[in-house]
Design a protein around this motif. Structure first.
Motif, PDB file in Angstrom:
ATOM      1  N   GLN A  25      20.213 -21.956 -28.893  1.00 13.36           N
ATOM      2  CA  GLN A  25      20.578 -22.211 -30.297  1.00 13.36           C
ATOM      3  C   GLN A  25      20.136 -21.069 -31.192  1.00 13.36           C
ATOM      4  O   GLN A  25      20.880 -20.626 -32.055  1.00 13.36           O
ATOM      5  CB  GLN A  25      19.906 -23.502 -30.788  1.00 13.36           C
ATOM      6  CG  GLN A  25      20.754 -24.734 -30.594  1.00 13.36           C
ATOM      7  CD  GLN A  25      20.149 -25.933 -31.297  1.00 13.36           C
ATOM      8  OE1 GLN A  25      18.943 -26.138 -31.279  1.00 13.36           O
ATOM      9  NE2 GLN A  25      21.000 -26.738 -31.896  1.00 13.36           N
ATOM     10  N   ARG A  28      22.387 -18.133 -30.618  1.00 15.32           N
ATOM     11  CA  ARG A  28      23.819 -18.446 -30.661  1.00 15.32           C
ATOM     12  C   ARG A  28      24.524 -18.122 -29.334  1.00 15.32           C
ATOM     13  O   ARG A  28      25.689 -17.738 -29.311  1.00 15.32           O
ATOM     14  CB  ARG A  28      24.520 -17.714 -31.809  1.00 15.32           C
ATOM     15  CG  ARG A  28      24.047 -18.178 -33.167  1.00 15.32           C
ATOM     16  CD  ARG A  28      25.061 -17.812 -34.234  1.00 15.32           C
ATOM     17  NE  ARG A  28      24.775 -18.491 -35.482  1.00 15.32           N
ATOM     18  CZ  ARG A  28      24.068 -17.955 -36.470  1.00 15.32           C
ATOM     19  NH1 ARG A  28      23.565 -16.741 -36.356  1.00 15.32           N
ATOM     20  NH2 ARG A  28      23.858 -18.639 -37.585  1.00 15.32           N
ATOM     21  N   SER A  52      19.006 -10.010 -29.613  1.00 18.58           N
ATOM     22  CA  SER A  52      18.999 -11.385 -30.133  1.00 18.58           C
ATOM     23  C   SER A  52      17.851 -12.187 -29.545  1.00 18.58           C
ATOM     24  O   SER A  52      17.193 -12.947 -30.249  1.00 18.58           O
ATOM     25  CB  SER A  52      20.319 -12.094 -29.789  1.00 18.58           C
ATOM     26  OG  SER A  52      21.388 -11.501 -30.460  1.00 18.58           O
TER      27      SER A  52
END
Length: 78
Positions: A25, A28, A52
Motif C-alpha cells: 500500500q 502503490r 519507492s
C-alpha cells in the motif's frame, strides 16, 4: 537462494513491523509484487521500485546505501 536485495527488503520491512500488504500500500505496488520481490522471483525491478521501497520504509542513510548497493548487484543498474 534469494538475493541480498530481496533479503534486505524483508529484513527492513519486518524491523518496522510492516506486513507485505502494508508495504505494498505504501509503495502503490501489489502485495503479490512485494512477495515476488522478497522471494527472489522478481529479479529486475525498476529503479523507481527500489526508490519507492526505500522511501516507504523510511530507511536511514546506511540502510538505503546497502539496499541500493544490493539493487545494483542484482540488476546492474542504479
Amino acid at each position: 537462494m534469494s538475493s541480498e536485495f530481496a533479503q534486505l527488503i524483508t529484513q527492513y520491512r519486518q524491523q518496522r513491523g510492516l506486513s507485505q500488504g502494508q508495504l505494498a500500500q505504501a509503495t502503490r505496488l501489489s502485495r503479490t509484487y512485494i512477495y515476488h520481490l522478497e522471494s527472489g522471483q522478481r529479479v529486475n525491478p525498476s529503479p523507481h521500485v527500489a526508490q519507492s521501497i526505500a522511501r516507504a520504509l523510511a530507511l536511514q542513510p546506511e540502510e538505503r546505501r546497502r539496499l541500493y548497493a544490493a539493487y545494483t548487484t542484482l540488476t546492474g543498474q542504479f
